[in-house]
Design an enzyme around this catalytic site. Structure first.
Site, PDB file in Angstrom:
ATOM      1  N   MET A  96     -10.132   7.652  10.812  1.00  0.00           N
ATOM      2  CA  MET A  96     -10.930   8.306   9.776  1.00  0.00           C
ATOM      3  C   MET A  96     -10.283   9.617   9.395  1.00  0.00           C
ATOM      4  O   MET A  96      -9.593  10.234  10.195  1.00  0.00           O
ATOM      5  CB  MET A  96     -12.339   8.583  10.305  1.00  0.00           C
ATOM      6  CG  MET A  96     -13.205   7.346  10.392  1.00  0.00           C
ATOM      7  SD  MET A  96     -14.637   7.585  11.439  1.00  0.00           S
ATOM      8  CE  MET A  96     -15.763   8.344  10.324  1.00  0.00           C
TER       9      MET A  96
ATOM     10  N   ASP B 133       0.834  -1.186   0.000  1.00  0.00           N
ATOM     11  CA  ASP B 133       0.000   0.000   0.000  1.00  0.00           C
ATOM     12  C   ASP B 133       0.874   1.241   0.000  1.00  0.00           C
ATOM     13  O   ASP B 133       2.084   1.148   0.056  1.00  0.00           O
ATOM     14  CB  ASP B 133      -0.836   0.046   1.290  1.00  0.00           C
ATOM     15  CG  ASP B 133      -1.873  -1.049   1.321  1.00  0.00           C
ATOM     16  OD1 ASP B 133      -2.115  -1.651   0.270  1.00  0.00           O
ATOM     17  OD2 ASP B 133      -2.433  -1.288   2.412  1.00  0.00           O
TER      18      ASP B 133
ATOM     19  N   LYS C 284      -3.880   3.178  -2.984  1.00  0.00           N
ATOM     20  CA  LYS C 284      -4.541   4.318  -3.591  1.00  0.00           C
ATOM     21  C   LYS C 284      -3.489   5.382  -3.848  1.00  0.00           C
ATOM     22  O   LYS C 284      -2.766   5.767  -2.947  1.00  0.00           O
ATOM     23  CB  LYS C 284      -5.602   4.846  -2.616  1.00  0.00           C
ATOM     24  CG  LYS C 284      -6.691   5.632  -3.303  1.00  0.00           C
ATOM     25  CD  LYS C 284      -7.589   6.321  -2.300  1.00  0.00           C
ATOM     26  CE  LYS C 284      -8.552   5.382  -1.607  1.00  0.00           C
ATOM     27  NZ  LYS C 284      -9.554   6.099  -0.816  1.00  0.00           N
TER      28      LYS C 284
HETATM   29  N1  SAH Z   1      -4.260  -1.123   9.138  1.00  0.00           N
HETATM   30  C1  SAH Z   1      -3.971   0.229   9.553  1.00  0.00           C
HETATM   31  C2  SAH Z   1      -5.146   1.157   9.401  1.00  0.00           C
HETATM   32  C3  SAH Z   1      -5.571   1.375   7.981  1.00  0.00           C
HETATM   33  S1  SAH Z   1      -6.918   2.494   7.862  1.00  0.00           S
HETATM   34  C4  SAH Z   1      -3.479   0.198  10.996  1.00  0.00           C
HETATM   35  O1  SAH Z   1      -3.588  -0.812  11.670  1.00  0.00           O
HETATM   36  O2  SAH Z   1      -2.953   1.210  11.449  1.00  0.00           O
HETATM   37  C5  SAH Z   1      -6.086   3.982   7.432  1.00  0.00           C
HETATM   38  C6  SAH Z   1      -6.280   5.020   8.527  1.00  0.00           C
HETATM   39  O3  SAH Z   1      -5.364   4.755   9.567  1.00  0.00           O
HETATM   40  C7  SAH Z   1      -5.976   6.418   8.078  1.00  0.00           C
HETATM   41  O4  SAH Z   1      -7.091   7.024   7.470  1.00  0.00           O
HETATM   42  C8  SAH Z   1      -5.647   7.101   9.383  1.00  0.00           C
HETATM   43  O5  SAH Z   1      -6.819   7.426  10.092  1.00  0.00           O
HETATM   44  C9  SAH Z   1      -4.970   5.973  10.127  1.00  0.00           C
HETATM   45  N2  SAH Z   1      -3.505   6.063  10.052  1.00  0.00           N
HETATM   46  C10 SAH Z   1      -2.661   5.242   9.406  1.00  0.00           C
HETATM   47  N3  SAH Z   1      -1.377   5.608   9.593  1.00  0.00           N
HETATM   48  C11 SAH Z   1      -1.419   6.693  10.394  1.00  0.00           C
HETATM   49  C12 SAH Z   1      -0.421   7.534  10.974  1.00  0.00           C
HETATM   50  N4  SAH Z   1       0.875   7.341  10.770  1.00  0.00           N
HETATM   51  N5  SAH Z   1      -0.831   8.557  11.760  1.00  0.00           N
HETATM   52  C13 SAH Z   1      -2.142   8.782  11.991  1.00  0.00           C
HETATM   53  N6  SAH Z   1      -3.113   8.024  11.462  1.00  0.00           N
HETATM   54  C14 SAH Z   1      -2.762   6.990  10.691  1.00  0.00           C
END
Ligand code: SAH
Length: 510
Positions: free
Chosen positions: A182, A45, A67
């Site tokens: 989100m 990703d 994306k």
């Molecule tokens: N599988 C991932 C989540 C994927 S959904 C996990 O376990 O972390 C994607 C969402 O995760 C983003 O829209 C954001 O809200 C959050 N996210 C991912 N990386 C982030 C980061 N470094 N800082 C803050 N939010 C993050």
């Protein structure tokens, strides 16, 4: 004739659903790193830590299935088809996802598709953003006496769409911390819905942008004010929103980047293998570090080295030391083979690298440039010198020694080759408060990656010394700062002095 392996032990294709953690490359698990290093194919990703794919085999096939920008992502069915196809062909496939693969990562769906296709798989959990981003902002998601439950929540990213999946009444009644994965565009809506459903507007709330990554920012406010505060700060994606009394702890427990460079972003352009030491020092001083390695060090092939017969061996970089010892080892030799010669190092970094191989440098100049080494060698008798150096290095030292009547052999041990810099990394580096250049080759390669017109305004340019500064000027870039001592410590000292002077309002030296 090679014997055919019995079918039962032949390796079958396999898929690893791997979490890459929230962004800080240090939060990748040991297992993830191992699997990335072995994989035949990696499907990844966008939200994976910078540089983690550097650990892949050069022959590995890297497939982007996320994306791009705001564009369309690869359809989930296509991703699943690719997983099945590659593993079905006997390959070791890593499906690398940000955070944890089973937390809003669609890992479960992919596991289901693999099970259906009869493909063996393993799951490697990752550090999830909803816990890590708050932690990096000093917010524990649970805390004795404050909360003993956490809910992880996601919904539609599209603000136009109804969040039919979210039961706001139930969430408002949840007795604990709410963590929302989100987009920030949803923030006002989240706050509104929760308050409407009975959650007190005075409850603490926080948003953490780019958690664990360089430039991480956190805003702590109340449920009532958080959307407005985040908007005022210009908070963007990716971000985690947290609602609960624990949010307030971030005011006391914030630990990241406390130090004299707190709030400053510094870009490091040297080769990836060397960035980490500098990046770590900068991190300890409180800076956010953007790693933008513009070059990579590649050892050059050559015959084993027999250093007998030389009375002087000059090494002009720590990379040169490593390459030198590899060439010695190739002939079954070790440090003892250098016993008959004086060893000169260009600076303390090179001397330290020699010391790690058991060699105490006989000569280390006061100025860490070739001219300094020439001066330092002025009174050293030299008959036959070996210069262990990079391809394309300057001729200053060899010429000076030859002028003194010495026989000089120049041994090209390694070269720096350009490293591809994705546009967003380049822009992040140029948009930092400071950008550091530690050699002419990083200057050339970094600026070449830029193209035209991209240099209008940007970071304060910090050069390690006069040679690097010269190369910067050749490229039309006047360094704002030049290290007084031409090594990493010297560069850090100069940068720190500038940052301190600027934050205390004193006139910047430029
Ligand atoms: N599988 C991932 C989540 C994927 S959904 C996990 O376990 O972390 C994607 C969402 O995760 C983003 O829209 C954001 O809200 C959050 N996210 C991912 N990386 C982030 C980061 N470094 N800082 C803050 N939010 C993050």
């Amino acid at each position: 004739m090679p014997e055919r392996e019995p079918v039962s032990v032949r390796r079958r294709g396999r898929v690893y659903l791997v979490g890459a953690g929230p962004g800080d490359p240090g939060l990748l698990t040991v297992r993830a790193r191992e699997l990335i290093a072995r994989a035949d194919v990696i499907l990844h990703d966008r939200l994976i830590p910078p540089g983690v794919l550097d650990g892949a085999r050069p022959a590995a096939e890297l497939i982007f299935v996320g994306k791009e920008g705001g564009g369309e992502s690869t359809p989930q069915a296509e991703t699943e088809r690719l997983l099945v196809e590659h593993a079905g062909a006997g390959r070791s496939v890593v499906r690398l996802k940000g955070g944890d693969p089973f937390v809003f990562g669609r890992g479960g769906e992919e596991a289901g598709a693999l099970r259906e296709a009869g493909i063996p798989f393993e799951v490697v959990p990752g550090v999830t953003a909803g816990v890590a981003a708050p932690a990096y902002a000093g917010i524990p998601v649970t805390h004795r006496g404050l909360t003993s439950a956490v809910a992880l929540i996601t919904g539609h990213e599209d603000p136009e769409k109804e969040d039919t999946a979210i039961d706001w009444e139930a969430l408002a009644a949840f007795p604990g911390t709410l963590v929302f994965y989100m987009g920030v565009r949803r923030l006002a809506r989240i706050a509104q819905e929760l308050i409407a459903a009975g959650r007190p507007g005075s409850e603490a709330a926080a948003v953490v942008e780019r958690g664990t990554l360089p430039g991480q920012r956190a805003v702590i406010a109340t449920l009532e004010t958080i959307a407005q505060e985040a908007e005022r700060e210009g908070i963007g994606a990716p971000a985690i929103t947290l609602v609960g009394a624990v949010a307030r702890l971030g005011n006391e427990l914030a630990w990241l980047r406390a130090g004299p460079l707190a709030g400053r972003t510094v870009a490091v352009t040297r080769a990836r293998a060397q960035t980490s030491a500098l990046a770590e020092r900068l991190g300890e001083l409180g800076a956010s570090v953007v790693q933008a390695p513009a070059i990579r060090i590649r050892a050059l092939e050559g015959p084993p080295l027999d250093p007998s017969g030389y009375d002087l061996i000059c090494v002009t970089s720590a990379n040169g030391v490593e390459a030198l010892f590899e060439r010695l080892a190739a002939g079954g030799r070790d440090a003892r083979a250098l016993a008959g010669a004086r060893v000169a190092a260009i600076g303390p970094g090179t001397a330290r690298a020699l010391a790690a191989h058991g060699i105490v440098a006989d000569v280390v100049p006061e100025r860490y440039v070739a001219e300094g080494l020439v001066e330092a060698l002025a009174d050293v008798p030299v008959r036959h010198a070996l210069l262990a150096r990079a391809r394309g290095a300057r001729e200053v030292l060899a010429r000076a020694l030859r002028e003194r009547g010495a026989q000089v052999d120049e041994l090209e041990l390694y070269e720096s080759v350009p490293e591809r810099l994705p546009g967003e990394v380049w822009r992040a580096a140029w948009g930092a408060d400071y950008i550091t250049f530690t050699s002419s080759s990083t200057v050339r390669n970094f600026l070449e990656a830029a193209g035209d017109g991209a240099l209008e305004e940007g970071a304060r340019v910090v050069s390690i010394g006069p040679v690097t500064s010269g190369t910067l000027r050749e490229h039309g870039l006047e360094p704002h700062l030049e290290a007084a001592r031409h090594d990493i410590d010297g560069l850090l000292e100069t940068l720190l002095a500038d940052a301190t002077a600027r934050s205390s309002g004193a006139a910047p030296r430029s």
